[in-house]
Design a protein around this motif. Sequence first.
Motif, PDB file in Angstrom:
ATOM      1  N   LEU A  11       0.800  -1.230   0.000  1.00  0.00           N
ATOM      2  CA  LEU A  11       0.000   0.000   0.000  1.00  0.00           C
ATOM      3  C   LEU A  11       0.835   1.284   0.000  1.00  0.00           C
ATOM      4  N   THR A  43      -8.692   5.927   7.286  1.00  0.00           N
ATOM      5  CA  THR A  43      -7.814   4.954   6.627  1.00  0.00           C
ATOM      6  C   THR A  43      -6.539   5.637   6.141  1.00  0.00           C
ATOM      7  N   ASP A  91      -0.408   3.278  -3.224  1.00  0.00           N
ATOM      8  CA  ASP A  91      -1.245   2.668  -4.257  1.00  0.00           C
ATOM      9  C   ASP A  91      -2.505   2.133  -3.570  1.00  0.00           C
ATOM     10  N   ASP A  94      -4.388   5.840   8.985  1.00  0.00           N
ATOM     11  CA  ASP A  94      -3.803   4.528   9.292  1.00  0.00           C
ATOM     12  C   ASP A  94      -2.600   4.252   8.402  1.00  0.00           C
ATOM     13  N   ARG A 100      -5.912  -1.919  -4.101  1.00  0.00           N
ATOM     14  CA  ARG A 100      -6.525  -3.043  -3.385  1.00  0.00           C
ATOM     15  C   ARG A 100      -7.605  -2.605  -2.401  1.00  0.00           C
ATOM     16  N   LEU A 101      -7.712  -1.295  -2.187  1.00  0.00           N
ATOM     17  CA  LEU A 101      -8.613  -0.816  -1.136  1.00  0.00           C
ATOM     18  C   LEU A 101      -9.926  -0.298  -1.708  1.00  0.00           C
ATOM     19  N   ARG A 102     -10.914  -0.189  -0.829  1.00  0.00           N
ATOM     20  CA  ARG A 102     -12.200   0.407  -1.191  1.00  0.00           C
ATOM     21  C   ARG A 102     -12.564   1.422  -0.109  1.00  0.00           C
ATOM     22  N   ASP A 103     -13.307   2.436  -0.504  1.00  0.00           N
ATOM     23  CA  ASP A 103     -13.850   3.411   0.450  1.00  0.00           C
ATOM     24  C   ASP A 103     -12.795   3.962   1.397  1.00  0.00           C
TER      25      ASP A 103
END
Lengths: 140, 343
Positions: free
Chosen positions: A63, A92, A81, A95, A84-87
Amino acid sequence: MSTYVTHSVEEMHVLAKAWLPEMIASKSVLLSGDLGSGKTTFVQGVGRALGVKRLIKSPTFALVHEYRVAHADVDVLVHADLYRLRDVDAATLADLGLDEALANPRALVCIEWPERMTFSVSGMTLKFSVDGRNRALIKS
Amino acid sequence: MRILGIETSCDETAVAIVSYEGGRFTVEDHLVASQVKTHAKYGGVIPEVAARMHVPVLPDLLSKVTGWKGGAIDAVAVTAGPGLATSLRVGIETAKALAVTWSVPLVPVDHMEGHVVSAMIGQHLSGDCWPALCLIVSGGHTEWVRVHAVCEYAIIGETRDDAVGEAYDKVAALLGLPYPGGPSVDKTAKRGSSSRFTLPRPMIDHDTLDVSFSGLKTAVRYLVDDTPEENRDETFVADVCAAFVDAVMDVLMAKTRRAIEQEAPTTVLLGGGVAASLVLRRRLTELVAGHQVTLWLPDMAYTTDNAAMIAAAGALRFEHGDVASDPFALDAVPSHVLGASWI
């Protein structure tokens, strides 16, 4: 808004180098575009222009990757990048340490797949597309 | 010794109890609760959701394997990186609490070191096994690791851009195949012919142990773009998958052969999520048949993220004296590099 067409990795790296002062002034670069359209290749050019010696690998899985930089205006290149993530919301982003990076005046933050975020951040935006064997970049 | 292992680095919650005596591991208990289905529903991992899902599951699994009794446990091992910070912290904070309550050492373990050690489970470790060469292939890593001896690692070759697992996932996405890409591309490739399309084998003749898979992904993209939509039928997809798998395996085998010739290892190990690929296991078995080396393939159960490998790697670290000097000071190291110190 202007469109640039590159025919090779080298040409893409020339653009990255030429735009470096503008990117540093914007603090962050948002890179949109489909798989294989050249986003990571462009960031490799940014790293090269900043004098990063380490390999700039795809951050898709991890990430976020950070690279220490010895440059008059930049201490760290942050390569994120969100593929791979959503929303991805502000929590986040925090984080992932990206809120700190975005607030750091001596960090240059490159974010791939910014459309995964639920909100927008300011910065130079680059839209990549594949045109045959060439890559078109729209800068705004 | 008997050690508890905890793994929460990404979207699997796992615990295990492993004992290690006389160079042999015994996996007494090992449980894995996967969140993959939850995240598949969203089409990607949501870090906050991943961390939150570990919270109720971890105590449940721990209760099953320990009954909350630490009497016969000599140490607690936990994955401290690399991984998602919030997910790692769920495991780390729990491990700290148990280690302190039971007055036993806390052993931080690198997730990738766990994958290296996964192939050692079921084998008899002795001084005669080293030096070894380990090929790690996963979603985020593609590395050749020299194992001088237990707990002594050096990365001698790696990908310069995309990891193999990532290339599989992205090629699956380009071809409209389901996530995760490893199983779906391998399965589809079986129905295809690898001779219809020729894909590049990047860096195969390059004079290093480094590889590159970004160009291979782009070559697949070009194949898709150059083929009119009405011709992108099942046969096309299967043939592209077959050509892709062939190209990936050719590159991995050429570099592994080069590494064997350069390092002259006694043992070759395979680890990481892509170690579940039957094609990779077969190709590696065929490759080593021509060399004086012993091949250790991980049990299929230990290819995906699990805590048995973390407990096993923790046992080796414990015997090596690498325990956390101050358990309270341990924090997640999301981008930890194999072999680096923790604090």
